[in-house]
Scaffold this active site. Structure first.
Site, PDB file in Angstrom:
ATOM      1  N   GLY A 129      37.159  81.850  33.742  1.00 35.72           N
ATOM      2  CA  GLY A 129      35.792  82.185  34.103  1.00 35.72           C
ATOM      3  C   GLY A 129      34.998  80.890  34.295  1.00 35.72           C
ATOM      4  CB  SER A 225      41.208  80.828  36.297  1.00 39.87           C
ATOM      5  OG  SER A 225      40.136  80.719  37.201  1.00 39.87           O
ATOM      6  CE1 TYR A 226      35.553  75.350  33.447  1.00 39.42           C
ATOM      7  CE2 TYR A 226      35.629  76.398  31.290  1.00 39.42           C
ATOM      8  CZ  TYR A 226      35.186  75.377  32.108  1.00 39.42           C
ATOM      9  OH  TYR A 226      34.378  74.388  31.605  1.00 39.42           O
ATOM     10  CG  ASP A 411      44.511  81.006  43.993  1.00 41.94           C
ATOM     11  OD1 ASP A 411      43.520  81.575  44.492  1.00 41.94           O
ATOM     12  OD2 ASP A 411      44.443  80.230  43.022  1.00 41.94           O
ATOM     13  CG  HIS A 463      43.334  82.799  40.740  1.00 45.64           C
ATOM     14  ND1 HIS A 463      43.177  81.436  40.860  1.00 45.64           N
ATOM     15  CD2 HIS A 463      42.594  83.155  39.649  1.00 45.64           C
ATOM     16  CE1 HIS A 463      42.383  80.992  39.895  1.00 45.64           C
ATOM     17  NE2 HIS A 463      42.020  82.022  39.148  1.00 45.64           N
TER      18      HIS A 463
END
Length: 488
Positions: A129, A225-226, A411, A463
């Protein structure tokens, strides 16, 4: 014209009053964009890097450990509503208090292995996020034992769940994400990288008191991701605390991060290079971007923006998480046949949200009754976020733990080019040359070994790698856990 994640970010670098569009389906990319936007706000997050692993901390005091007697048994799930027949593993869910003074509680979901649970390693999974749920994404859409059918009420089995090779914890972090919460509302405005790592560490120490049979087990941290920030920072915190504390020493063996946001400069530059190398824009547009956009120094002329807008117009309306996937055209659950782990449904977010908001599901998870959301926006500030995590990764390499970076190759949000550019800045010598790895007698992706880092691609994955290629993702994580390169 629909702006891509990357172009929207670059536009706001000059026009910081730009209003971020809230998309109807919350995603990790949306929240990452919000964070990047905040870098140019009047109150940007602190970008200070982490201190050294072996620094002297004479003022260190042990973290909070609460009473855990009887809580493991209370957290055991009898059965999730709508789960299929034949479930052959134990599952648990509940809260761990990380700060009793303000009432900060982190929610977890834990699944043991059907076989060899007493010897298989312990794995923590974190989504990114910042502000997105590891339960909703990781557990229910990616690597967990179940996925949600299109009716939003029943589950089907994921035959390639990671708990076949490890005992897996899914942690909703920080407080305010998913079912995790604080009794002090202002607490949410203090979230940031450092406190997320510290709270996750406190969670783990307490969780190991609740599940003491795992105290000496090999432990690995994974995420996407984050979580390219979360995972290395938590690993760094664990190693630092292991040096200083007489509390439980966590037996950390390695980290693996997928499609991970590691470094702002290489992340953005790699995204636009991915556009051109995957035929999403023209030669002329790509040449213009490289002529007029200085990603390294952050100089974006009006000509640069013209070409970035042109790149978006040429790319069109895509799922930037998986450039070859169909778009979701449904606003909610629907009746229909059971889902298939081999055919990822682009509307899965809707089904998961419906399921996790059922009162009987929340009760079975021992969760506080609430409106569950995949990603949080409101009242969710972010106070600390380094622009690069590469120095932390360098320290982890020097510590001797295993470091893997993997990338689904379709992605475009945090693409394979961004990951390669980030790794290349480290200038590590190659120890095993680039070569294909195989699953079921066909290429599953490619792998290269550096001194201290293994980098692997997963062919045909977006992703959220396990969503699109569950068998290949399981092969990669199995190789990572055993310390071997995937089969060639």
């Amino acid at each position: 014209m629909k702006l891509s994640f990357l172009t929207s970010f670059l536009l706001l670098l000059s026009f910081h009053h730009f209003v971020f569009p809230i998309f109807c389906n919350a995603s990790q990319a949306d929240n990452l964009f919000e964070l990047l936007k905040s870098r140019k706000s009047q109150n940007p997050p602190n970008t200070e890097l982490w201190v050294g692993l072996h620094s002297d901390d004479s003022n260190y005091s042990p973290v909070y450990i609460g009473p855990q007697d009887g809580l493991k048994e209370a957290d055991k799930i009898n059965a999730l509503p709508g789960q299929p027949q034949g479930v052959d593993f134990d599952q648990y869910a509940g809260y761990i208090t990380v700060d009793p003074n303000v009432g900060r509680e982190l929610f977890y979901y834990f699944v043991e292995s059907p076989q060899n649970s007493t010897t298989n390693p312990l794995v923590l999974w974190l989504n990114g996020g910042p502000g997105c749920s590891s339960l909703g994404f990781g557990a229910m859409e990616e690597l967990g034992p179940f996925r949600v059918n299109s009716d939003g009420k029943t589950l089907f089995r994921n035959d390639y769940a990671w708990n076949s090779v490890a005992n897996v914890i899914f942690l909703e972090s920080p407080a305010g994400v998913g079912f995790s919460y604080s009794n002090t509302t202002l607490d949410y405005s203090k979230n940031g990288d450092k406190r997320t790592a510290e709270d996750s560490y406190t969670f783990l120490v307490n969780w190991l008191e609740r599940f003491p049979q795992y105290k000496t087990r090999d432990f690995f941290i994974t995420g996407e991701s984050y979580a390219g920030h979360y995972v290395p920072q938590l690993a760094h915190t664990i190693l630092s605390k292991n040096n200083n504390t007489n509390q439980t020493v966590i037996n950390l063996k390695g980290i693996a991060i997928g499609n991970a946001w590691i470094d702002d400069i290489t992340g953005i530059m790699g995204g636009y290079d991915y556009f051109w190398t995957h035929a999403l824009n023209s030669d002329e547009t790509n040449a213009g971007i490289h002529q007029y956009c200085n990603f390294v120094e952050g100089n974006y002329s009006s000509k640069c923006y013209d070409y970035l807008n042109q790149a978006d117009a040429e790319a069109g309306n895509l799922d930037f998480y998986n450039i070859y996937a169909p778009l979701c055209k449904s606003s909610g659950p629907k009746s229909g046949p059971s889902g298939s782990v081999h055919d990822f449904d682009p509307c899965s977010n809707n089904y998961v949200s419906a399921y996790l908001n059922l009162a009987e599901v929340q009760a079975s998870l021992h969760a506080k009754a609430t409106k569950w959301e995949a990603c949080r926006y409101e009242h969710f500030a972010w106070t600390e976020s380094p622009t690069t995590i590469l120095p932390t990764i360098i320290e982890l390499i020097s510590s001797g733990i295993s470091v893997w970076i993997y990338s689904g190759d379709i992605d475009s949000v945090v693409p394979v080019t961004s990951s390669r550019y980030s790794i290349n800045t480290l200038k590590l010598p190659v120890t095993t040359a680039w070569h294909p790895w195989y699953f079921d007698n066909e290429v599953g992706g490619y792998v290269v070994g550096y001194k201290g880092v293994t980098f692997a691609t997963i062919r045909g994955a977006g992703h959220e790698v396990p969503s699109y290629q569950p068998e290949r993702a399981l092969t990669i994580i199995s190789s990572f856990l055993t310390g071997k390169l995937p089969p060639s």
